[in-house]
Design an enzyme around this catalytic site. Structure first.
Site, PDB file in Angstrom:
ATOM      1  CB  CYS A  47       2.230   3.377  12.018  1.00  0.00           C
ATOM      2  SG  CYS A  47       0.603   3.859  11.598  1.00  0.00           S
ATOM      3  N   GLY A  54       0.818  -1.212   0.000  1.00  0.00           N
ATOM      4  CA  GLY A  54       0.000   0.000   0.000  1.00  0.00           C
ATOM      5  C   GLY A  54       0.851   1.260   0.000  1.00  0.00           C
ATOM      6  CB  THR A  86      11.938  -9.556 -11.367  1.00  0.00           C
ATOM      7  OG1 THR A  86      12.979  -9.253 -12.296  1.00  0.00           O
ATOM      8  CG2 THR A  86      11.420 -10.962 -11.604  1.00  0.00           C
ATOM      9  CD  GLN A  99      -6.683  -0.625   7.537  1.00  0.00           C
ATOM     10  OE1 GLN A  99      -7.419  -1.569   7.794  1.00  0.00           O
ATOM     11  NE2 GLN A  99      -5.416  -0.583   7.920  1.00  0.00           N
ATOM     12  CG  HIS A 111      -0.140  -6.376   5.152  1.00  0.00           C
ATOM     13  ND1 HIS A 111      -0.110  -6.011   6.467  1.00  0.00           N
ATOM     14  CD2 HIS A 111       0.168  -5.262   4.461  1.00  0.00           C
ATOM     15  CE1 HIS A 111       0.208  -4.735   6.567  1.00  0.00           C
ATOM     16  NE2 HIS A 111       0.382  -4.255   5.358  1.00  0.00           N
TER      17      HIS A 111
END
Ligand code: PLP
Length: 372
Positions: A312, A71, A226, A168, A190
């Site tokens: 965070c 993100g 890649t 979120q 995730h």
């Protein structure tokens, strides 16, 4: 003791079994997706298959999905990859939006955390040239949902561009209409039960995006490097399950509301964002008189994992910029914790949270009594 009751899905969600299986299968794929031989084509197939699933979650054509390292990179690509006159970001954006460009202008929010549409309209009216506006769909700390369709109408009226951080909101709210309302949209694997370190930017037709990483021509020249085949495979699988489980929001809301009702029966508890539309899984509330670190450590000792709204990346709890922007004083903001349920949460988890919270409150009450 390792936490057994995990109520911190907004920090990261446990890996879904389908994502684990897809990643395990992708470990056996040898090729580089840019190679034309059969092994390369195998890797390409894994990536394109995952792209289809992520695109379905976002409600867009697969060719609009650009895989990134998460993100954070998706937000950076949207804000740094477009050349616009000015960048406006809401005061409650994630740090990966707030700090993506050197000097963004901040759009205020009201006491419920909703972006000020009048200020947006006024500010855009004063900007000569094309501006870029970033407003998230749902806040990571409070779960508060922004009126993206109204934001989009104002932005389009001024010929500006709209970036929406849907990290979120993905898997928790339908995204198709939001993808149409936005020029770019950020996703992260995730938060939906995929692996960390992979995400995507959904790029609208007509958006000219300059890559921020220089190198190969991967991702249709929009993101060099890649591809992370294993991570992308996990992302695709998680996206498919998350889309199929969108209607599980009612179950999550029931769990969240039960926890919130029990905790907020304590006198003086404040629940942030309770008056407006919120994600069904998130609750941001205070235990009055107890700093967040103390609450988190005590709950952790009882095997319950929650977080301080603003802890965070550093693990260090700073005053939440989100609560500050909502006009909450530093003392109250410092007492805020975030509970976020998700795909593996159960009633037993909520029971454990309530018991641990009540135990802490009683213990501190006793101390308060002794001190008096
Ligand atoms: N945007 C929001 C709203 C988030 O909550 C997060 C993660 O906490 C991010 C962006 C960053 O995503 P990532 O961890 O994949 O870099």
């Amino acid at each position: 003791m390792t936490a057994t009751v995990y109520l911190d899905h907004n920090a990261t969600a446990p890996l879904r079994p389908a994502a684990r299986d897809a990643m395990a299968a992708a470990l056996g794929v040898t090729g580089n997706a840019s190679s034309v031989h059969a092994a390369g084509r195998d890797a390409r197939r894994v990536i394109e298959d995952a792209r289809d699933r992520v695109a379905a979650l976002a409600g867009v054509d697969p060719q609009r999905v650009v895989f990134t390292s998460g993100g954070t990179e998706a937000n950076n690509l949207a804000l740094r990859g477009q050349h616009t006159a000015r960048v406006l970001v809401s005061a409650v954006e994630h740090v990966s939006v707030r700090e993506a460009v050197p000097i963004p202008e901040t759009l205020p929010v009201d006491g419920d955390g909703i972006v000020d549409l009048v200020a947006l309209d006024k500010t855009l009216g004063e900007i000569p040239g094309v501006a870029l506006v970033a407003v998230m769909l749902a806040n990571n700390e409070t779960g508060v949902i922004q009126p993206i369709n109204e934001v989009s109408a104002i932005v389009r009226n001024h010929g500006a561009r709209l970036h929406v951080d849907a990290v979120q909101a993905a898997g928790r709210l339908p995204l198709e209409a939001i993808s149409m309302a936005a020029d770019t949209l950020a996703l992260s694997a995730h938060k939906i039960g995929g692996p960390a370190g992979v995400g995507a930017l959904v790029v609208g037709d007509g958006v000219v995006l300059e890559p921020i990483l220089r190198g190969g021509g991967q991702e249709r020249r929009r993101r060099a490097g890649t591809e992370n085949v294993i991570g992308i495979a996990g992302f695709g699988a998680a996206a498919e399950v998350a889309l199929a489980e969108l209607d599980a929001a009612d179950d999550l809301r029931r769990l969240r509301d039960r926890a919130e009702a029990a905790l907020s029966s304590t006198p003086g508890v404040t629940v942030f964002g309770a008056n407006v539309a919120r994600l069904a899984n998130t609750s941001c509330l205070t235990m009055p008189g107890v700093v967040a670190e103390t609450q988190i450590m005590a709950l952790d000792l009882d095997g319950v994992a929650v977080s301080a709204g603003a802890a965070c990346s550093s693990g260090k709890v700073e005053t939440s910029h989100v609560l500050t922007a909502m006009g909450i004083g530093a003392e109250t903001a410092g007492e805020a914790i975030r509970i976020s349920v998700g795909w593996d949460s159960t009633d037993a988890d909520v029971d454990a949270l309530i018991a641990a919270w009540r135990k802490l409150y009683a213990k501190l009450g006793q101390r308060r009594g002794q001190a008096a």
